[in-house]
Design an enzyme around this catalytic site. Structure first.
Site, PDB file in Angstrom:
ATOM      1  N   HIS A  32       0.854  -1.191   0.000  1.00 41.18           N
ATOM      2  CA  HIS A  32       0.000   0.000   0.000  1.00 41.18           C
ATOM      3  C   HIS A  32       0.894   1.246   0.000  1.00 41.18           C
ATOM      4  CE1 HIS A  32      -3.795   2.114   0.829  1.00 41.18           C
ATOM      5  NE2 HIS A  32      -3.103   2.877   1.668  1.00 41.18           N
ATOM      6  N   ASP A  34       1.042   5.224  -0.011  1.00 43.19           N
ATOM      7  CA  ASP A  34       0.256   6.416   0.313  1.00 43.19           C
ATOM      8  C   ASP A  34       0.898   7.653  -0.309  1.00 43.19           C
ATOM      9  OD1 ASP A  34      -1.919   5.520   2.040  1.00 43.19           O
ATOM     10  OD2 ASP A  34      -0.318   4.874   3.396  1.00 43.19           O
ATOM     11  N   MET A  36       0.850  11.528  -1.084  1.00 40.50           N
ATOM     12  CA  MET A  36       0.271  12.749  -0.494  1.00 40.50           C
ATOM     13  C   MET A  36       0.908  13.988  -1.095  1.00 40.50           C
ATOM     14  SD  MET A  36       0.360  11.633   3.469  1.00 40.50           S
ATOM     15  CE  MET A  36      -0.260  10.043   3.994  1.00 40.50           C
TER      16      MET A  36
HETATM   17  C1  DX5 Z   1      -3.199   7.499   6.226  1.00 38.57           C
HETATM   18  C2  DX5 Z   1      -2.816   6.452   5.220  1.00 38.57           C
HETATM   19  C3  DX5 Z   1      -2.733   5.090   5.793  1.00 38.57           C
HETATM   20  C4  DX5 Z   1      -1.734   4.947   6.904  1.00 38.57           C
HETATM   21  C5  DX5 Z   1      -1.979   3.676   7.631  1.00 38.57           C
HETATM   22  O1  DX5 Z   1      -3.287   8.698   5.602  1.00 38.57           O
HETATM   23  O2  DX5 Z   1      -3.744   6.403   4.151  1.00 38.57           O
HETATM   24  O3  DX5 Z   1      -2.496   4.121   4.774  1.00 38.57           O
HETATM   25  O4  DX5 Z   1      -0.422   4.982   6.458  1.00 38.57           O
HETATM   26  O5  DX5 Z   1      -1.092   3.605   8.695  1.00 38.57           O
HETATM   27  P1  DX5 Z   1      -1.545   3.052  10.116  1.00 38.57           P
HETATM   28  O6  DX5 Z   1      -1.963   1.632   9.910  1.00 38.57           O
HETATM   29  O7  DX5 Z   1      -0.293   3.187  10.933  1.00 38.57           O
HETATM   30  O8  DX5 Z   1      -2.670   3.907  10.597  1.00 38.57           O
HETATM   31 ZN    ZN Z   2      -3.626   4.663   2.670  1.00 38.95          ZN
END
Ligand code: DX5
Ligand code: ZN
Length: 215
Positions: A32, A34, A36
């Site tokens: 996954h 992320d 941003m």
């Molecule tokens: C938050 C992200 C998540 C995050 C999850 O903005 O979309 O994917 O990294 O991390 P945990 O499991 O540590 O909340």
């Molecule tokens: Zn995420």
């Protein structure tokens, strides 16, 4: 059977290749990623350059979660980088229907993400176009935040709207809430801190699979 998607946002950024291999060997299904932009969410992370750098080194499904404004600008670039799933937020565009179609036109699976403050009805008209719904269980932007239990009702609602689709849950997931989120209907589990900070990530992933609702 649930799918496990470790979030590389919680990895050691100094060794992303090793940290990807580590979760692959630990039994993960997806990586996954992320993404941003500092506008849609109050944080910056990484982009297509990192996806294309990791792509040759892993067989994991590259699951890219865009937390960006104007996501349509990046679809082509994520295809070229080797993304398998591209997830966009319903809150990020007035033209989400078109964007989901464009993701398919570029040969990727389309994910549709929904923030904690957005009701399930906001995705009703486009849910058929999505291969996966991502329900945020924290406000997006950071790893290691606390799970918001109020989203469980929304997971149930979306499971009723889409009995056969993948529903991903993302944010604050760990062994303490895994049964509840899977019983509510989530089957693709994102976990950042819970897996990357675990003493033994492989054992943690095994426990995730044991703890999930099997009904
Ligand atoms: C938050 C992200 C998540 C995050 C999850 O903005 O979309 O994917 O990294 O991390 P945990 O499991 O540590 O909340
Ligand atoms: Zn995420």
């Amino acid at each position: 059977m649930i799918k496990i998607a470790p979030s590389i946002l919680a990895a050691d950024f100094g060794m992303l290749r090793e940290q990807t291999k580590m979760v692959e060997e630990a039994g993960a299904d997806y990586l996954h990623v992320d993404v941003m932009d500092g506008h849609f969410v109050p944080n910056l992370s990484f982009g297509t350059g990192m996806v294309s750098a990791l792509r040759p080194h892993t067989g994991l499904v590259m699951d890219c979660h865009l937390m960006v404004e104007n996501p349509e600008k990046y679809i082509y670039h994520f295809e070229k980088a080797g993304a398998d799933i591209l997830t966009v937020h319903v809150e990020a565009s007035n033209h989400i229907h078109r964007i989901l179609q464009q993701i398919h036109d570029h040969g990727m699976k389309a994910g549709l993400a929904i923030n904690p403050g957005t009701p399930a009805c906001a995705i009703k008209e486009v849910i058929d176009l999505a291969d996966m719904i991502l329900v945020m269980s924290v406000n997006p932007g950071f790893t290691g935040q606390k799970f918001i239990p109020g989203v469980l009702g929304k997971v149930r609602e979306i499971r009723e709207m889409a009995p056969d689709k993948d529903i991903q849950i993302d944010g604050g997931i760990g062994l303490s809430n895994l049964y509840d989120v899977t019983e509510a209907g989530a089957n693709v589990i994102v976990a950042g801190a819970a897996i990357y900070y675990a003493e033994n990530p492989a054992a943690e992933i095994r426990k995730f699979r044991e703890t999930a609702y099997k009904g």
